[in-house]
Write a protein that holds these residues in place. Structure first.
Motif, PDB file in Angstrom:
ATOM      1  N   ASN A 105       1.651 -19.961 -47.164  1.00 54.18           N
ATOM      2  CA  ASN A 105       0.867 -20.482 -46.044  1.00 54.18           C
ATOM      3  C   ASN A 105       1.703 -20.620 -44.778  1.00 54.18           C
ATOM      4  OD1 ASN A 105      -0.106 -22.431 -48.690  1.00 54.18           O
ATOM      5  ND2 ASN A 105      -1.578 -21.051 -47.768  1.00 54.18           N
ATOM      6  N   HIS A 106       3.000 -20.339 -44.872  1.00 55.66           N
ATOM      7  CA  HIS A 106       3.910 -20.524 -43.738  1.00 55.66           C
ATOM      8  C   HIS A 106       4.687 -19.253 -43.402  1.00 55.66           C
ATOM      9  CE1 HIS A 106       3.247 -24.910 -43.678  1.00 55.66           C
ATOM     10  NE2 HIS A 106       3.060 -24.742 -44.964  1.00 55.66           N
ATOM     11  N   VAL A 107       4.253 -18.125 -43.953  1.00 60.56           N
ATOM     12  CA  VAL A 107       4.894 -16.850 -43.629  1.00 60.56           C
ATOM     13  C   VAL A 107       3.885 -15.996 -42.874  1.00 60.56           C
ATOM     14  CG1 VAL A 107       5.803 -14.707 -44.599  1.00 60.56           C
ATOM     15  CG2 VAL A 107       6.528 -16.900 -45.536  1.00 60.56           C
ATOM     16  N   LEU A 108       4.254 -15.592 -41.667  1.00 63.62           N
ATOM     17  CA  LEU A 108       3.344 -14.831 -40.813  1.00 63.62           C
ATOM     18  C   LEU A 108       3.573 -13.339 -40.942  1.00 63.62           C
ATOM     19  CD1 LEU A 108       3.747 -17.156 -37.729  1.00 63.62           C
ATOM     20  CD2 LEU A 108       1.702 -16.929 -39.144  1.00 63.62           C
ATOM     21  N   ALA A 109       4.772 -12.939 -41.299  1.00 59.82           N
ATOM     22  CA  ALA A 109       5.074 -11.515 -41.443  1.00 59.82           C
ATOM     23  C   ALA A 109       6.369 -11.363 -42.220  1.00 59.82           C
ATOM     24  CB  ALA A 109       5.212 -10.842 -40.073  1.00 59.82           C
ATOM     25  N   CYS A 110       6.472 -10.263 -42.922  1.00 66.93           N
ATOM     26  CA  CYS A 110       7.714  -9.911 -43.601  1.00 66.93           C
ATOM     27  C   CYS A 110       8.033  -8.453 -43.315  1.00 66.93           C
ATOM     28  CB  CYS A 110       7.579 -10.029 -45.122  1.00 66.93           C
ATOM     29  SG  CYS A 110       7.719 -11.687 -45.764  1.00 66.93           S
ATOM     30  N   GLU A 111       9.270  -8.201 -42.939  1.00 65.86           N
ATOM     31  CA  GLU A 111       9.760  -6.831 -42.962  1.00 65.86           C
ATOM     32  C   GLU A 111      10.267  -6.604 -44.390  1.00 65.86           C
ATOM     33  OE1 GLU A 111      12.596  -4.912 -39.850  1.00 65.86           O
ATOM     34  OE2 GLU A 111      13.814  -5.539 -41.562  1.00 65.86           O
ATOM     35  N   VAL A 112       9.844  -5.494 -44.981  1.00 63.84           N
ATOM     36  CA  VAL A 112      10.092  -5.271 -46.401  1.00 63.84           C
ATOM     37  C   VAL A 112      10.665  -3.874 -46.612  1.00 63.84           C
ATOM     38  CG1 VAL A 112       8.912  -4.942 -48.626  1.00 63.84           C
ATOM     39  CG2 VAL A 112       8.247  -6.834 -47.138  1.00 63.84           C
ATOM     40  N   VAL A 113      11.666  -3.776 -47.469  1.00 70.21           N
ATOM     41  CA  VAL A 113      12.085  -2.462 -47.963  1.00 70.21           C
ATOM     42  C   VAL A 113      11.278  -2.208 -49.236  1.00 70.21           C
ATOM     43  CG1 VAL A 113      13.954  -1.106 -48.976  1.00 70.21           C
ATOM     44  CG2 VAL A 113      14.382  -2.525 -46.963  1.00 70.21           C
ATOM     45  N   THR A 114      10.461  -1.175 -49.210  1.00 67.18           N
ATOM     46  CA  THR A 114       9.621  -0.866 -50.367  1.00 67.18           C
ATOM     47  C   THR A 114      10.454  -0.143 -51.419  1.00 67.18           C
ATOM     48  OG1 THR A 114       9.006   1.334 -49.603  1.00 67.18           O
ATOM     49  CG2 THR A 114       7.673  -0.510 -48.793  1.00 67.18           C
ATOM     50  N   VAL A 137      11.927 -12.250 -42.024  1.00 69.95           N
ATOM     51  CA  VAL A 137      10.748 -13.075 -42.287  1.00 69.95           C
ATOM     52  C   VAL A 137      10.366 -13.825 -41.013  1.00 69.95           C
ATOM     53  CG1 VAL A 137       9.739 -14.822 -43.790  1.00 69.95           C
ATOM     54  CG2 VAL A 137      11.626 -13.418 -44.645  1.00 69.95           C
ATOM     55  N   THR A 138       9.093 -13.723 -40.638  1.00 70.94           N
ATOM     56  CA  THR A 138       8.577 -14.543 -39.540  1.00 70.94           C
ATOM     57  C   THR A 138       7.873 -15.740 -40.163  1.00 70.94           C
ATOM     58  OG1 THR A 138       8.241 -12.572 -38.203  1.00 70.94           O
ATOM     59  CG2 THR A 138       7.138 -14.571 -37.463  1.00 70.94           C
ATOM     60  N   LEU A 170      17.155 -15.192 -36.112  1.00 71.91           N
ATOM     61  CA  LEU A 170      17.063 -14.204 -35.029  1.00 71.91           C
ATOM     62  C   LEU A 170      16.342 -14.758 -33.809  1.00 71.91           C
ATOM     63  CD1 LEU A 170      16.184 -11.122 -37.251  1.00 71.91           C
ATOM     64  CD2 LEU A 170      18.407 -11.683 -36.249  1.00 71.91           C
ATOM     65  N   ALA A 171      15.380 -15.647 -34.026  1.00 72.51           N
ATOM     66  CA  ALA A 171      14.638 -16.198 -32.888  1.00 72.51           C
ATOM     67  C   ALA A 171      13.936 -17.476 -33.303  1.00 72.51           C
ATOM     68  CB  ALA A 171      13.598 -15.184 -32.393  1.00 72.51           C
ATOM     69  N   VAL A 172      13.909 -18.445 -32.400  1.00 75.30           N
ATOM     70  CA  VAL A 172      13.036 -19.603 -32.561  1.00 75.30           C
ATOM     71  C   VAL A 172      12.087 -19.576 -31.375  1.00 75.30           C
ATOM     72  CG1 VAL A 172      12.859 -22.108 -32.665  1.00 75.30           C
ATOM     73  CG2 VAL A 172      14.785 -20.955 -33.775  1.00 75.30           C
ATOM     74  N   ASP A 173      10.814 -19.350 -31.646  1.00 73.51           N
ATOM     75  CA  ASP A 173       9.797 -19.256 -30.601  1.00 73.51           C
ATOM     76  C   ASP A 173       8.878 -20.463 -30.749  1.00 73.51           C
ATOM     77  OD1 ASP A 173       7.804 -18.625 -28.837  1.00 73.51           O
ATOM     78  OD2 ASP A 173       7.241 -16.719 -29.771  1.00 73.51           O
ATOM     79  N   ALA A 174       9.337 -21.593 -30.203  1.00 72.68           N
ATOM     80  CA  ALA A 174       8.578 -22.833 -30.391  1.00 72.68           C
ATOM     81  C   ALA A 174       7.213 -22.740 -29.728  1.00 72.68           C
ATOM     82  CB  ALA A 174       9.365 -24.020 -29.836  1.00 72.68           C
ATOM     83  N   ALA A 175       7.128 -22.048 -28.578  1.00 72.29           N
ATOM     84  CA  ALA A 175       5.849 -21.953 -27.872  1.00 72.29           C
ATOM     85  C   ALA A 175       4.782 -21.357 -28.785  1.00 72.29           C
ATOM     86  CB  ALA A 175       5.998 -21.104 -26.608  1.00 72.29           C
ATOM     87  N   ASN A 176       5.202 -20.443 -29.655  1.00 74.87           N
ATOM     88  CA  ASN A 176       4.255 -19.806 -30.574  1.00 74.87           C
ATOM     89  C   ASN A 176       4.428 -20.304 -32.008  1.00 74.87           C
ATOM     90  OD1 ASN A 176       2.696 -17.986 -28.841  1.00 74.87           O
ATOM     91  ND2 ASN A 176       4.711 -17.113 -28.393  1.00 74.87           N
ATOM     92  N   GLN A 177       5.152 -21.371 -32.169  1.00 76.45           N
ATOM     93  CA  GLN A 177       5.300 -22.058 -33.455  1.00 76.45           C
ATOM     94  C   GLN A 177       5.800 -21.123 -34.555  1.00 76.45           C
ATOM     95  OE1 GLN A 177       1.340 -23.942 -33.808  1.00 76.45           O
ATOM     96  NE2 GLN A 177       2.351 -25.835 -33.223  1.00 76.45           N
ATOM     97  N   ARG A 178       6.834 -20.355 -34.256  1.00 74.85           N
ATOM     98  CA  ARG A 178       7.368 -19.459 -35.280  1.00 74.85           C
ATOM     99  C   ARG A 178       8.856 -19.217 -35.088  1.00 74.85           C
ATOM    100  NH1 ARG A 178       3.281 -14.926 -34.591  1.00 74.85           N
ATOM    101  NH2 ARG A 178       2.080 -16.761 -34.071  1.00 74.85           N
ATOM    102  N   ALA A 238       1.971  -7.889 -42.378  1.00 73.39           N
ATOM    103  CA  ALA A 238       1.519  -9.008 -41.564  1.00 73.39           C
ATOM    104  C   ALA A 238       0.006  -9.071 -41.621  1.00 73.39           C
ATOM    105  CB  ALA A 238       1.980  -8.839 -40.113  1.00 73.39           C
ATOM    106  N   GLU A 239      -0.540 -10.219 -41.226  1.00 73.96           N
ATOM    107  CA  GLU A 239      -1.987 -10.290 -41.091  1.00 73.96           C
ATOM    108  C   GLU A 239      -2.397  -9.352 -39.966  1.00 73.96           C
ATOM    109  OE1 GLU A 239      -4.408 -13.975 -42.108  1.00 73.96           O
ATOM    110  OE2 GLU A 239      -2.647 -14.828 -41.164  1.00 73.96           O
TER     111      GLU A 239
END
Lengths: 480, 388
Positions: free
Chosen positions: A163-172, A205-206, A99-107, A181-182
């Motif tokens: 250690n490399h996942v910043l956020a997850c959208e989750v269906v509970t 997944v971010t 969906l997105a590559v945001d290299a400036a923010n390393q994600r 997310a943190e």
């Protein structure tokens, strides 16, 4: 299965008829993951395209009390994605957009069906890559990596998926879509990653992207004995070097790799080490010289001059699992962890076990972090051979526990190792872990039967609390 | 039996005094277990008597988080101060929760190793750092406590001792309760032991620091460092008035020197062996907030600060900053900062009315986790997000 017939109709309304599979022949395509000796034909397979569809599917399952299992590419090695005959298999392989590559923010933000290596392919033009590198990375999906907290050869330095996942959208399991997310509140993201699909289904997944290193240096060292190779590993760690990877193979796994891919490893080696360093050139050059000294007991050291030669060095290691098929009709891949310093003792015990039971064990491992992958060889056509191999494989896990290690370093518990969990953890430990399960999935419908040998009774299914303002409840407002 | 006698059967206990108060809530009892079994017995007794429990280590962050609704029993963990095992060859240490991190640092340094966590504020314990999840500059390279923690032992609200993880770095067996407890402010259970992965102490270190003309240039400097292949261990920013960007390089002497030179060629400034005076310290202010946003949001954050006595300091590489604000108008400033990410007020003077936490997307799930671990809501009640 009348209950499933009614559910299939509702699932067709949610995703369209072409995305629901109920034909018995087609269903059998999905009857196992990468661990093929556990098989179960799913009751229904559904192939959603969106998080909203998955939420609706989960709500429909919940309404009927039908269990469901999420599956990505199906490469897992612990039966974590083993379907339920009385349930729904939710396959995320159509959700494969970056969906997105945001290299400036390393994600980067990706859907769960995106292939691990495709994240790196998308990031590389910006000078970045996705660090977790399970050996199935050409086919495994990010959703599966999140579920299993996948590692790989390079997690010694770079850590695991968590250690490399910043956020997850989750269906509970409630069928709600939430973002983990943190930030303020409990680290539910940390609990979710590696929960093997038992706490919900990730739909977005971010991931953190890692800067490609300035330089990579790789060497292959041949040793007369596995003990000498082990001593070199200890010396490297003791010298304060943190390699990107240290991999070891014993004589039998080298033999298999030679037969399969003719990797050309030093002839006559009792063990080979692959040591890879990466980072700034000035650091790597100094450390690499030190590593070469510390491999002084090796009878041959080869240094990769370029990426092609590096690829040749890695080819033998990466082919090892499949290569064992060249020297044995059947084999069990084990995944256990020991404190690295106990390696010589544990290897001697594995050798003794193998002799005692008359089976051959090929050893391939991530030596830097003590993650063993013994391959227990057998011929399924020979009566009793499978049982003997199973016995040795289980005893190796006991050795790992006895030495203060773990029953799994990266393949997960799944269905395969749930029976070992009480050997590593007390009843109280397991009961406490399942409190998290009860918070997320009190009805026990989300990938049931995995990880824990006996489910905790969650008691009364907690409904929404009464008397709390809806805005507070939803997290939109909170005043103190 | 009197409650105090029952507690005394578990471990050392004394009446609480004014000096023990947790943000105004003076505990009736202060207990100091010296072993995990004592802590378990203590928590079991507290459960029988329905006591509310607040854990305390060295007490350096007791003013963080919301005040507890009640505090019957303060559990002082400092007698749980042993190193259980330092497996130097495995780069792993397991300690009790009340161990001072400074003491641990000394022991590990003797073996040429470190727990790569920056301690802020100074003086904290293993348990306190875990319970608050605080991290400093080197979070860029090493991550924070959640990333370094490999095993945990907790005493549950009902006095049951439970473990998760282990003492090997690579381990995916069972749920990672360590991460759940990290940053939970004592609301899920009492942390009594922790195991961490260690790193070798670097043989050399160098700091490069430069002054930026404004927030936009600070961002450019941070980005230049972040996207280089120099692998800084930290990229920190401190400002305003003036805004300084500084980076830390760790490694071998022959490696660090050229990397620091290359960094100076990117951002200017000077190279030194010692960090700038503000490095690794929390900014001073009446309200202290932790702000998380995209690294590129840095100029926006500066723009949202009230004029004058506000300060941003933290990891320009990871996008986690500590922000000091004057109490007057802090609530409005937090609201503005939340346009760009999350902002949590860690500490605020008594009587200042503000929304400490901001929106919490998964709050209903968090409440359910709390209900499972602490159905009686006796553990640090009210101290955490959403009034948990």
């Amino acid at each position: 299965m009348a209950r499933l017939d009614g559910l299939a109709g509702r699932l067709r309304e949610i995703v369209g008829a072409e995305s629901v599979i109920t034909d018995p022949a087609e269903l059998r395509t999905y009857d196992c993951d990468g661990l093929t000796y556990h098989r179960a034909t799913p009751g229904i397979v559904v192939l959603p395209d969106t998080a909203e569809q998955i939420a609706a599917i989960v709500r429909a399952c919940a309404a009927d009390g039908v269990p469901y299992v999420a599956r990505g590419s199906g490469t897992g090695l612990s039966g974590g994605a083993l379907p339920r005959t009385d349930g729904v298999l939710i396959v995320t392989s159509r959700m494969r957009r970056v969906l997105a590559v945001d290299a400036a923010n390393q994600r980067a933000i990706v859907e769960p069906g995106v292939i691990n290596l495709d994240v790196t392919r998308a990031a590389r033009p910006y000078g970045y890559y996705f660090a977790p590198d399970p050996s199935s990375q050409q086919v495994c999906s990010i959703g599966g990596n999140v579920a299993e907290n996948s590692g790989g050869a390079h997690c010694l330095k770079y850590g695991f998926t968590v250690n490399h996942v910043l956020a997850c959208e989750v269906v509970t399991p409630d069928g709600e879509i939430v973002e983990l997310a943190e930030g303020p509140g409990y680290d539910l993201l940390g609990a979710f990653v590696g929960s093997e699909g038992t706490l919900g289904i990730t739909t977005k997944v971010t991931v953190r992207l890692t800067r490609l290193p300035e330089t990579v240096q790789t060497l292959l060292a041949g040793f007369d004995t596995i003990e000498r190779a082990g001593e070199a590993v200890s010396a490297i760690i003791a010298a304060g070097v943190v390699p990107a990877a240290i991999e070891m193979m014993d004589a039998l796994s080298i033999e298999a790799a030679e037969a399969a891919v003719r990797c050309g490893y030093p002839p006559g080696a009792g063990a080979v080490l692959i040591v890879e360093l990466d980072g700034p050139a000035s650091e790597v050059d100094a450390q690499f010289a030190r590593v070469k000294e510390l491999c002084g007991e090796a009878f041959e050291i080869r240094v990769a001059a370029d990426d092609t030669e590096r690829g040749l060095i890695w080819r033998g290691r990466k082919s090892a699992f499949a290569a064992v098929g060249r020297i044995s009709p059947d084999y069990i891949v084990q995944d256990g962890v020991i404190p690295r310093t106990t390696l010589p003792e544990v290897l001697a015990r594995i050798d003794a076990l193998a002799r005692e039971h008359g089976v051959r064990v090929a050893n391939v491992f991530h030596a830097g972090d003590g993650n063993l992958h013994p391959l227990v060889l057998f011929d399924g056509a020979e009566p009793g051979a499978g049982e003997r191999a199973e016995e040795v494989s289980g005893r190796i896990i006991d050795l790992c526990i006895e030495h203060g290690g773990s029953i799994t370093g990266e393949h997960g518990v799944g269905i395969d190792k749930a029976k070992y969990m009480p050997r590593m953890f007390t009843d109280e430990d397991l009961d406490t872990m399942q409190m998290v399960r009860c918070a997320f999935d009190p009805a026990g419908l989300c990938n049931p039967g995995k990880v824990y040998p006996t489910p905790r009774l969650c008691g009364e299914v907690p409904g929404r609390r009464t008397g709390v303002h809806p805005l507070v409840e939803s997290g939109k407002a909170d005043l103190f | 039996m009197e409650v105090v006698d029952a507690l005394a059967k578990a471990c050392e206990v004394r009446p609480g005094e004014a000096g023990d108060a947790v943000q105004g809530a003076t505990p009736a009892y202060v207990a100091a277990p010296a072993a995990v079994a004592e802590a378990a017995a203590l928590m079991g007794t507290a459960a029988e008597h329905g006591l509310t429990v607040v854990p305390r280590g060295a007490g350096t962050k007791m003013h963080w988080g919301a005040p507890p609704d009640r505090c019957d029993l303060l559990v002082d963990t400092r007698r749980l101060g042993r190193i259980v095992e330092h497996a130097a060859g495995d780069l792993v240490v397991k300690t009790e929760a009340g161990l001072a991190l400074d003491d641990l640092r000394g022991v590990l340094a003797g073996a040429g190793q470190q727990l790569a966590l920056d301690l802020l504020p100074p003086g904290g314990t293993v348990g306190g750092v875990l319970a608050t999840g605080v991290a400093g500059p080197r979070r860029l390279l090493y991550g924070s406590a959640r990333d370094l923690l490999i095993g945990i032992t907790v005493v549950r609200a009902d006095g049951v001792v439970a473990h998760a993880g282990g003492k090997v770095v690579k381990n995916v067996a069972g749920y990672d309760l360590g991460k759940l407890f990290t940053g939970s402010y004592g609301t899920l259970g009492l942390i009594v032991e922790a195991a961490f992965r260690l790193h070798p102490l670097p043989r050399a270190a160098a700091y490069v620091s430069a002054t930026a003309a404004g927030p936009g240039q600070a961002l450019q400097m941070a980005q230049a460092l972040l996207h280089s292949t120099l692998v800084p261990a930290a990229i920190e920013v401190d400002g305003p008035g003036p805004i300084t960007v500084a980076a830390l390089f760790e490694g071998v002497p022959d490696g660090v020197a050229p990397r620091a030179e290359a960094a100076r060629s990117l951002i200017g400034g000077r190279i030194g062996d010692a960090p700038p005076g503000w490095w690794g310290r929390l900014p001073d202010g009446e309200v202290l907030a932790e702000v998380r946003a995209l690294p590129t949001a840095l100029p926006d954050l500066f723009a949202e600060l009230p004029d004058g006595r506000a300060r941003i300091r933290g990891s320009a590489g990871r996008g986690v900053w500590h922000v000091a604000l004057p109490a007057d108008g802090a609530g409005d400033a937090l609201t503005r900062l939340r346009r760009h990410g999350t902002a949590v007020a860690l500490a605020a003077p008594a009587g200042v009315r503000l929304d400490r936490w901001g929106p919490i997307p998964a709050l209903p799930l968090m409440r359910r986790v709390k209900d499972q671990f602490d159905p009686g809501h006796r553990l640090a009640p009210g101290r955490f997000a959403g009034g948990i």
